[in-house]
Design an enzyme around this catalytic site. Structure first.
Site, PDB file in Angstrom:
ATOM      1  CG  ASP A 173      -2.159   1.165   0.894  1.00  0.00           C
ATOM      2  OD1 ASP A 173      -2.588   1.635   0.281  1.00  0.00           O
ATOM      3  OD2 ASP A 173      -3.850   0.082   0.798  1.00  0.00           O
ATOM      4  CG  HIS A 244      -3.738   2.347  -1.848  1.00  0.00           C
ATOM      5  ND1 HIS A 244      -4.790   2.502  -1.278  1.00  0.00           N
ATOM      6  CD2 HIS A 244      -5.341   1.913  -2.844  1.00  0.00           C
ATOM      7  CE1 HIS A 244      -5.420   3.110  -1.216  1.00  0.00           C
ATOM      8  NE2 HIS A 244      -6.045   2.559  -1.703  1.00  0.00           N
ATOM      9  CD  GLU A 311     -10.357   3.499  -1.750  1.00  0.00           C
ATOM     10  OE1 GLU A 311     -11.036   3.753  -0.269  1.00  0.00           O
ATOM     11  OE2 GLU A 311      -9.030   3.199  -0.451  1.00  0.00           O
TER      12      GLU A 311
END
Length: 538
Positions: A173, A244, A311
């Site tokens: 991440d 990420h 995302e």
């Protein structure tokens, strides 16, 4: 069911006989050859708890017998305790789950690592059991806060006690890269470490001032995979792209779109939330990640490798002439289509390895890779849409199954983020409320609970967030939904199961609320208590 029934998850059928069967140091274990693995596991586990050297014997003569029954499904079993313990199972997984049930029947002390009692008996019972879903998962984020290997192995052991069978391991991440990649050593030399971490909400601007990091070597991960496999748990690794990814970009800046003129190079991110930094859509980035995945598939035999895909802000691609040109050359309407295209390129590479791709449901907005497993986290809609399109689906809606979310209202809850997700709420979860997957071309494989660790900075915090809610979820995933009874679950939980968790060293959240040491009264109090705890811990 019988009042003797104290099992979690609840079996599909349970009937009690009369009296108990006593076990002693002369107890023997036998198994058909196909079930020798579960026999060995039970001999080690029960031997540790009792202090006995349990002896192997012929399966027909042993006091505890594992017998293969090809008429049963591979994860199904029958357990009958009379003058002997007879386990009939459709395969090694079913035999292993029967062994877990037997340990529960023996009482909490059966889950300790050394002998603390001398009398051992098991009630005479008959159990017939099978799982509701074939995919019974837990996602654990070790990227935001690293979990050392020994703690991860214990977490897997507790998962196995609950008959969960998939560990989705979130390894990369913005805030950390946790898997050793031999070809790219900077991923762990640089990407596995950050200078500090946000405390509470990142918007508060409070940081702990303490470096954090760590990673698993490839041999660590092979050990984790083998340990899990012995307990019939599949480990799915997640290498998150194209968002990420700031930790990877900090290690290898050529992977990103590059900082704006005059800006400092990116570092491993210290904040939580959604990050605008994304991978470039260049062949350089794709080839880098193909090489990463070549090493990942050698470590993890899982049929799925997760590419994440959640995302992904578009601002950097919108500002990038190269990204806009790439979108135009591909005939895309705008750069938003690069999201699914990028993931699709790596999914094709995994297909050449004979692996399928697991993705979060955002990918469905722009087109799913062929044969993908879709994890539906933004509610149910993404999963239902994927089922209608013929994809395999796992349900994990945020408002139901995110275990990092607070468990009650009030300032006593540590870093009270997200929706209130109570023990009763997760127990009442259903993967398709009011709907049916029958007649849809896709398959609902099951569901998983997700444990994100922005605010869970230690294994004990993970325990607090996960348990006993994960105990309740295990029953949703395994047991007959027509028999679901929250009051009955609470009786079994308080009657025996919390003591099992204590025996395994799990620091669960008390049903009455957090203990004083577990409380975090607001961000400033959180930081004050955090600092005090660090002084004690170190």
């Amino acid at each position: 069911m019988s009042p003797l029934h104290q099992l979690i998850p609840a079996p599909w059928s349970f009937s009690a006989g009369h009296g108990e069967l006593t076990l002693d140091a002369g107890t023997t274990l036998g198994a058909d050859p196909e079930l020798s693995g579960p026999r060995r596991w039970l001999a080690r586990s029960l031997g540790a708890a009792t202090g006995w050297d349990l002896i192997a014997a012929a399966s027909d003569d042993a006091h505890i017998r594992f017998l293969l029954d090809p008429d049963l499904d591979s994860e199904a079993y029958r357990l009958k305790v009379s003058d002997a313990v007879v386990i009939s199972a459709g395969g090694p997984a079913g035999a292993f789950y029967a062994a877990q049930t037997l340990l529960q029947l023996l009482g909490p002390k059966a889950f300790r690592q050394s002998a603390v009692g001398s009398a051992w008996s098991v009630p005479r019972v008959s159990v017939e059991d099978k799982p509701r879903f074939g995919y019974r998962g837990t996602m654990l984020d070790v990227a935001r806060h690293f979990m050392p290997k020994d703690n991860l192995l214990r977490f897997i052991e507790v998962m196995a006690m609950h008959k969960l069978n998939v560990l989705h391991l979130h390894l990369t991440d913005d805030q950390g890269w946790r898997i050793q990649i031999n070809r790219y050593p900077k991923l762990t030399e640089i990407g596995a470490w950050r200078c500090e971490s946000s405390l509470g909400s990142w918007r508060a601007g409070v940081f702990d001032g303490r470096p954090h990091g760590g990673f698993y070597t490839q041999d660590d991960l092979r050990e984790i995979v083998a340990f899990a496999a012995e307990r019939h748990i599949t480990v799915i690794p997640e290498i998150d792209v194209p968002g990420h990814s700031q930790a990877a970009i900090a290690a290898y800046p050529e992977l990103g779109e590059g900082p704006a003129d005059g800006a400092e190079p990116v570092e491993v991110w210290t904040r939580w939330g959604i990050n605008d930094t994304v991978l470039s859509v260049s062949e350089t980035s794709l080839e880098f990640y193909r090489n990463v995945l070549d090493e990942v598939v050698e470590i993890f035999p899982s049929p799925w490798i997760s590419l994440g895909g959640d995302e992904v802000p578009l601002s950097q691609w919108q500002s990038s002439a190269a990204a806009r040109a790439k979108a135009e050359s591909l005939g895309l309407d705008d750069v938003s289509g690069l999201h699914s295209w990028f993931v699709g390129q790596l999914a094709e590479h995994l297909q050449r390895h004979g692996r399928a791709t697991s993705v979060w449901d955002e990918i469905g907005d722009g087109g799913l890779p062929d044969g993908a497993l879709v994890a539906s986290w933004r509610g149910y809609e993404g999963g239902i849409d994927a089922l209608r399109k013929g994809y395999d689906v796992v349900m994990c809606p945020e408002h139901k199954l995110y275990l990092d979310h607070r468990q009650a209202d009030g300032d006593d809850e540590p870093v009270p983020v997200g929706f209130v997700t109570t023990l009763q709420a997760v127990y009442e979860f259903d993967p398709l409320p009011g709907l049916s997957a029958e007649g849809l071309p896709g398959r609902l494989l099951g569901a998983q609970a997700n444990i994100w660790t922005e605010h869970l900075d230690s294994p004990r915090r993970v325990h607090y967030a996960a348990f006993p809610r994960l105990s309740a979820i295990s029953e949703v995933f395994w047991s007959n939904p027509e028999d679901r009874d929250y009051d009955g679950f609470l009786t079994r939980l308080t009657g025996a199961h919390l003591a099992r968790l204590e025996a395994m060293g799990v620091e669960y959240r008390p049903l009455s609320g957090p203990a004083p040491w577990q409380q975090r009264p607001g961000v400033e109090g959180w930081k004050r208590d955090y600092d005090a705890e660090q002084l004690v811990r170190n």
